[in-house]
Design an enzyme around this catalytic site. Structure first.
Site, PDB file in Angstrom:
ATOM      1  N   LYS A 171      17.169   7.997 -13.897  1.00 20.12           N
ATOM      2  CA  LYS A 171      15.725   7.762 -14.115  1.00 20.12           C
ATOM      3  C   LYS A 171      15.042   7.374 -12.806  1.00 20.12           C
ATOM      4  CE  LYS A 171      14.318   3.552 -15.635  1.00 20.12           C
ATOM      5  NZ  LYS A 171      13.255   2.879 -14.859  1.00 20.12           N
ATOM      6  N   ASN A 172      15.625   6.401 -12.112  1.00 16.35           N
ATOM      7  CA  ASN A 172      14.941   5.861 -10.934  1.00 16.35           C
ATOM      8  C   ASN A 172      14.981   6.811  -9.743  1.00 16.35           C
ATOM      9  OD1 ASN A 172      14.198   3.689 -12.405  1.00 16.35           O
ATOM     10  ND2 ASN A 172      15.681   2.266 -11.511  1.00 16.35           N
ATOM     11  N   ARG A 205       5.112   1.444 -14.431  1.00 12.85           N
ATOM     12  CA  ARG A 205       4.797   0.980 -13.071  1.00 12.85           C
ATOM     13  C   ARG A 205       5.107   2.053 -12.024  1.00 12.85           C
ATOM     14  NH1 ARG A 205       6.229  -2.069 -10.166  1.00 12.85           N
ATOM     15  NH2 ARG A 205       4.470  -3.344  -9.611  1.00 12.85           N
ATOM     16  N   CYS A 210       4.959  -7.431 -14.820  1.00 13.85           N
ATOM     17  CA  CYS A 210       5.616  -6.990 -16.052  1.00 13.85           C
ATOM     18  C   CYS A 210       6.613  -8.053 -16.461  1.00 13.85           C
ATOM     19  CB  CYS A 210       6.278  -5.626 -15.867  1.00 13.85           C
ATOM     20  SG  CYS A 210       7.744  -5.690 -14.849  1.00 13.85           S
ATOM     21  N   ARG A 263       5.821  -8.382  -9.383  1.00 18.90           N
ATOM     22  CA  ARG A 263       5.854  -7.012  -8.899  1.00 18.90           C
ATOM     23  C   ARG A 263       4.646  -6.580  -8.051  1.00 18.90           C
ATOM     24  NH1 ARG A 263       9.295  -3.528 -12.697  1.00 18.90           N
ATOM     25  NH2 ARG A 263       9.762  -2.651 -10.674  1.00 18.90           N
ATOM     26  N   PRO A 264       4.450  -7.234  -6.905  1.00 17.63           N
ATOM     27  CA  PRO A 264       3.343  -6.855  -6.023  1.00 17.63           C
ATOM     28  C   PRO A 264       3.571  -5.490  -5.373  1.00 17.63           C
ATOM     29  CG  PRO A 264       4.763  -8.452  -4.940  1.00 17.63           C
ATOM     30  CD  PRO A 264       5.302  -8.282  -6.341  1.00 17.63           C
ATOM     31  N   ASP A 279       2.055  -5.009  -2.144  1.00 20.82           N
ATOM     32  CA  ASP A 279       1.501  -5.246  -0.803  1.00 20.82           C
ATOM     33  C   ASP A 279       2.241  -4.459   0.276  1.00 20.82           C
ATOM     34  OD1 ASP A 279       3.564  -7.131  -1.648  1.00 20.82           O
ATOM     35  OD2 ASP A 279       3.396  -7.980   0.361  1.00 20.82           O
ATOM     36  N   LEU A 280       3.553  -4.291   0.126  1.00 19.69           N
ATOM     37  CA  LEU A 280       4.320  -3.579   1.163  1.00 19.69           C
ATOM     38  C   LEU A 280       4.006  -2.077   1.153  1.00 19.69           C
ATOM     39  CD1 LEU A 280       7.775  -5.393   0.699  1.00 19.69           C
ATOM     40  CD2 LEU A 280       6.118  -5.749   2.549  1.00 19.69           C
ATOM     41  N   ASP A 282      19.502  -4.331 -11.619  1.00 18.03           N
ATOM     42  CA  ASP A 282      19.380  -3.591 -12.880  1.00 18.03           C
ATOM     43  C   ASP A 282      20.651  -3.665 -13.735  1.00 18.03           C
ATOM     44  OD1 ASP A 282      16.826  -2.953 -12.156  1.00 18.03           O
ATOM     45  OD2 ASP A 282      17.289  -0.925 -11.487  1.00 18.03           O
ATOM     46  N   ILE A 298      16.480 -10.593  -6.391  1.00 19.24           N
ATOM     47  CA  ILE A 298      15.444  -9.549  -6.284  1.00 19.24           C
ATOM     48  C   ILE A 298      14.230  -9.919  -7.139  1.00 19.24           C
ATOM     49  CG2 ILE A 298      14.945  -7.071  -6.497  1.00 19.24           C
ATOM     50  CD1 ILE A 298      17.222  -7.617  -4.569  1.00 19.24           C
ATOM     51  N   ARG A 343      13.023   3.686 -22.661  1.00 16.11           N
ATOM     52  CA  ARG A 343      12.456   4.005 -21.338  1.00 16.11           C
ATOM     53  C   ARG A 343      13.556   4.425 -20.373  1.00 16.11           C
ATOM     54  NH1 ARG A 343      10.414  -0.688 -18.953  1.00 16.11           N
ATOM     55  NH2 ARG A 343      10.335   0.762 -17.219  1.00 16.11           N
TER      56      ARG A 343
HETATM   57  N1  EPU Z   1       8.125  -6.483  -3.496  1.00 12.69           N
HETATM   58  C1  EPU Z   1       7.135  -7.087  -2.754  1.00 12.69           C
HETATM   59  N2  EPU Z   1       6.096  -6.313  -2.328  1.00 12.69           N
HETATM   60  C2  EPU Z   1       6.026  -4.983  -2.591  1.00 12.69           C
HETATM   61  C3  EPU Z   1       7.049  -4.377  -3.347  1.00 12.69           C
HETATM   62  C4  EPU Z   1       8.090  -5.164  -3.780  1.00 12.69           C
HETATM   63  O1  EPU Z   1       7.174  -8.285  -2.501  1.00 12.69           O
HETATM   64  O2  EPU Z   1       5.059  -4.349  -2.158  1.00 12.69           O
HETATM   65  C5  EPU Z   1       9.256  -7.300  -3.976  1.00 12.69           C
HETATM   66  C6  EPU Z   1       9.419  -7.266  -5.482  1.00 12.69           C
HETATM   67  O3  EPU Z   1       8.580  -8.202  -6.122  1.00 12.69           O
HETATM   68  C7  EPU Z   1      10.887  -7.555  -5.636  1.00 12.69           C
HETATM   69  C8  EPU Z   1      11.498  -6.856  -4.442  1.00 12.69           C
HETATM   70  O4  EPU Z   1      10.445  -6.705  -3.495  1.00 12.69           O
HETATM   71  O5  EPU Z   1      11.100  -8.950  -5.514  1.00 12.69           O
HETATM   72  C9  EPU Z   1      12.103  -5.500  -4.743  1.00 12.69           C
HETATM   73  O6  EPU Z   1      11.172  -4.699  -5.476  1.00 12.69           O
HETATM   74  P1  EPU Z   1      11.129  -3.114  -5.329  1.00 12.69           P
HETATM   75  O7  EPU Z   1       9.827  -2.726  -4.747  1.00 12.69           O
HETATM   76  O8  EPU Z   1      12.356  -2.657  -4.628  1.00 12.69           O
HETATM   77  O9  EPU Z   1      11.164  -2.649  -6.842  1.00 12.69           O
HETATM   78  P2  EPU Z   1      10.554  -1.281  -7.358  1.00 12.69           P
HETATM   79  O10 EPU Z   1      10.676  -0.269  -6.307  1.00 12.69           O
HETATM   80  O11 EPU Z   1       9.212  -1.513  -7.940  1.00 12.69           O
HETATM   81  C10 EPU Z   1      12.743  -0.236  -8.317  1.00 12.69           C
HETATM   82  C11 EPU Z   1      13.271   0.167  -9.659  1.00 12.69           C
HETATM   83  C12 EPU Z   1      13.580  -1.071 -10.484  1.00 12.69           C
HETATM   84  C13 EPU Z   1      14.604  -1.910  -9.717  1.00 12.69           C
HETATM   85  C14 EPU Z   1      14.054  -2.257  -8.333  1.00 12.69           C
HETATM   86  C15 EPU Z   1      15.040  -3.022  -7.476  1.00 12.69           C
HETATM   87  C16 EPU Z   1      12.230   2.280 -10.141  1.00 12.69           C
HETATM   88  C17 EPU Z   1      11.295   3.070 -10.957  1.00 12.69           C
HETATM   89  N3  EPU Z   1      12.289   0.979 -10.356  1.00 12.69           N
HETATM   90  O12 EPU Z   1      11.533  -0.953  -8.562  1.00 12.69           O
HETATM   91  O13 EPU Z   1      14.188  -0.596 -11.694  1.00 12.69           O
HETATM   92  O14 EPU Z   1      14.881  -3.093 -10.427  1.00 12.69           O
HETATM   93  O15 EPU Z   1      13.696  -1.051  -7.628  1.00 12.69           O
HETATM   94  O16 EPU Z   1      16.206  -2.303  -7.313  1.00 12.69           O
HETATM   95  O17 EPU Z   1      12.937   2.825  -9.303  1.00 12.69           O
HETATM   96  C18 EPU Z   1      14.780  -0.662 -13.971  1.00 12.69           C
HETATM   97  O18 EPU Z   1      15.190   0.502 -13.853  1.00 12.69           O
HETATM   98  O19 EPU Z   1      15.019  -1.373 -14.966  1.00 12.69           O
HETATM   99  C19 EPU Z   1      13.975  -1.243 -12.884  1.00 12.69           C
HETATM  100  C20 EPU Z   1      13.187  -2.309 -13.053  1.00 12.69           C
END
Ligand code: EPU
Length: 461
Positions: free
Chosen positions: A22-23, A99, A123, A128-129, A131-132, A336, A358, A428
């Site tokens: 999925k991811n 998201r 969520c 889940r910001p 900003d990056l 995950d 995380i 999902r």
């Molecule tokens: N973060 C920031 N700023 C940002 C983005 C992220 O501070 O701009 C923080 C997050 O709050 C978190 C950390 O960085 O503390 C990592 O977040 P990341 O951005 O890597 O998460 P994501 O890309 O939104 C994906 C997966 C998630 C998985 C995470 C971590 C998808 C669709 N989602 O989310 O999958 O937990 O990476 O590996 O790929 C799931 O499948 O159940 C799921 C939640």
């Protein structure tokens, strides 16, 4: 609303094929926005999130050329062509359901010069910001404003320009942030270097597709990714990698039921930290075509022709051992799989500790597992798990995707009947999980919520 009713205590045995990830599939689908040529993806899983992404991409002007007719089975092959460039607004109605809609931002911006994507918001697993994502795209020259809850991004006159970008935040790298910036940088002028890039296998898979489309990306899988911008990208064909989280979840299903499950299409190469941890717990994962002795984790892929698509046999010791685990970005233990591991450790012989690095608040399953007899104490971003001899069936509530999987595992192991409400969270990320578990010998039914409440709960539960 659907509910699962599980009569626990059955040993699972049999064979399951791991689906496409999925991811990985979500950003791959979004990457089709980078060209008007058709991009064909195979092994796309049939999940609610994927259907939502396809709906969003159609709204954004993509033709889904091989959309299955109503009532026909899902083939796993999706061909998309982004032929209409005029609709570039990913609206709140879709984004609030998924998201991962945020990964349309970078591709749309780079190809169309403009993108408007609703801010995803938090969520169940935390804030889940994004900003990056925004910082990275701004470093390429994008002009970004936030208006009425939407991110509005524009390419400046002269186009996006390559840059060196540090993408680490308080919790390390960002997976979808890396996907967004890497995708946008493929069409920027000059060279982009992403430092502190996410190393997840899903990013490697995205870079592979983008390179097939004509991009020039190197270093994927390491914390430094280099992208040499090109003028345009074209069509391509690609097979999605298998889902490491689905694989890890079925491994843990074998562990909690003292079962024996063979997983086909298993990406062992992406699961080394999880396999290390499971071995310490007493779960054995051996390549099916290797000598039939317990293979130490790090060599679990020996004997596999392809360690990304291997057949492995999963068994476990009767007595599971406690461990200390911290979730980390890849190649560390994946967040995950944290909830599912908590179920396993609830049944271990001693005290374990899980620390979540995380998403420090990703613990909604703690209260529900406790209702089933797990002995859990949360201390900030850690949970102490004192193993118990048995879990007991109960009525519980699914709160997010992986927490739901943890409750299913608990229900399979528990004595008596477990009723899990709101399993749409599970749909999902797990394709027909109840059917697949039934094929392994589980007693698990999907019923309408109203029937479930009326179902008799056996004495002793
Ligand atoms: N973060 C920031 N700023 C940002 C983005 C992220 O501070 O701009 C923080 C997050 O709050 C978190 C950390 O960085 O503390 C990592 O977040 P990341 O951005 O890597 O998460 P994501 O890309 O939104 C994906 C997966 C998630 C998985 C995470 C971590 C998808 C669709 N989602 O989310 O999958 O937990 O990476 O590996 O790929 C799931 O499948 O159940 C799921 C939640």
């Amino acid at each position: 609303m659907d509910t699962f009713v599980i009569d626990g205590g059955r040993r699972l045995a049999g064979r399951v094929r791991i689906n496409g990830s999925k991811n990985a599939a979500l950003p791959l689908l979004a990457a089709t926005l980078l060209t008007d040529q058709p991009v064909r993806l195979r092994d796309v899983p049939n999940l609610a999130d994927i259907q939502n992404m396809l709906r969003l991409l159609r709204e954004l002007g993509c033709e889904h050329r091989d959309a299955p007719a109503e009532g026909t089975p899902w083939s796993g092959t999706v061909t998309l062509a982004a032929t209409d460039q005029s609709k570039s607004h990913a609206k709140y109605e879709v984004v609030k359901t998924m998201r991962a809609s945020i990964c349309t931002l970078g591709p749309m911006l780079a190809r169309r010069g403009y993108a408007r994507v609703s801010l995803p918001g938090g969520c169940a697993i935390g804030e889940r910001p994004v900003d990056l994502h925004i910082r990275g795209l701004r470093a390429l020259g994008a002009q970004i404003t936030i208006n009425e809850g939407d991110i509005i991004a524009r390419v400046p006159t002269g186009g996006l320009t390559g840059n060196t970008i540090f993408m680490g935040g308080a919790f390390g790298s960002t997976v979808l942030g890396t996907a967004n910036v890497m995708s946008a940088a493929t069409l920027a002028k000059g060279t982009t270097v992403i430092e502190c890039a996410a190393c997840e296998p899903e990013i490697v898979d995205l870079a592979l597709l983008l390179n097939k489309m004509g991009a020039r990306i190197s270093g994927q899988g390491s914390p430094r990714i280099t992208i040499e911008g090109v003028d345009e990208l074209g069509g391509a064909e690609h097979r999605v990698i298998p889902d490491r989280i689905e694989a890890g979840t079925y491994m843990m299903a074998a562990a909690v039921t003292n079962g024996e499950i063979i997983l086909d299409n298993c990406p062992v190469d992406t699961l080394l930290s999880a396999l290390d941890c499971l071995t310490e717990v007493g779960v054995h994962v051996e390549a099916c075509n290797a000598t039939p002795t317990t293979v130490p984790t790090r060599s679990a892929h020996r004997g596999c022709d392809d360690p990304m698509r291997c057949s492995v046999r999963v068994t476990s010791d009767r007595i599971l051992r406690p461990v200390q685990v911290t979730t980390q970005p890849h190649p560390g233990f994946p967040t995950d799989l944290q909830a599912q591991l908590m179920t396993v450790l609830s049944l271990a012989d001693g005290n374990s500790v899980i620390t979540e690095r995380i998403f420090p608040d990703r613990f909604l399953h703690v209260a529900e597992l406790s209702r089933m007899g797990a002995n859990l104490t949360r201390l900030g971003s850690s949970v102490i798990i004192s193993g118990v001899r048995r879990l007991m069936g109960a009525q519980v509530m699914a709160s997010d995707l992986r927490a739901s999987a943890a409750l299913v595992l608990a229900g399979l192991a528990a004595e008596g009947r477990t009723t899990i409400h709101r399993v749409y969270h599970l749909d999902r990320g797990y394709d027909r999980m109840e059917e697949r578990l039934r094929s392994l010998g589980a007693s698990i039914q999907r019923v309408d919520d109203r029937e479930a409440v009326a179902a008799p709960v056996p004495a002793g539960c």
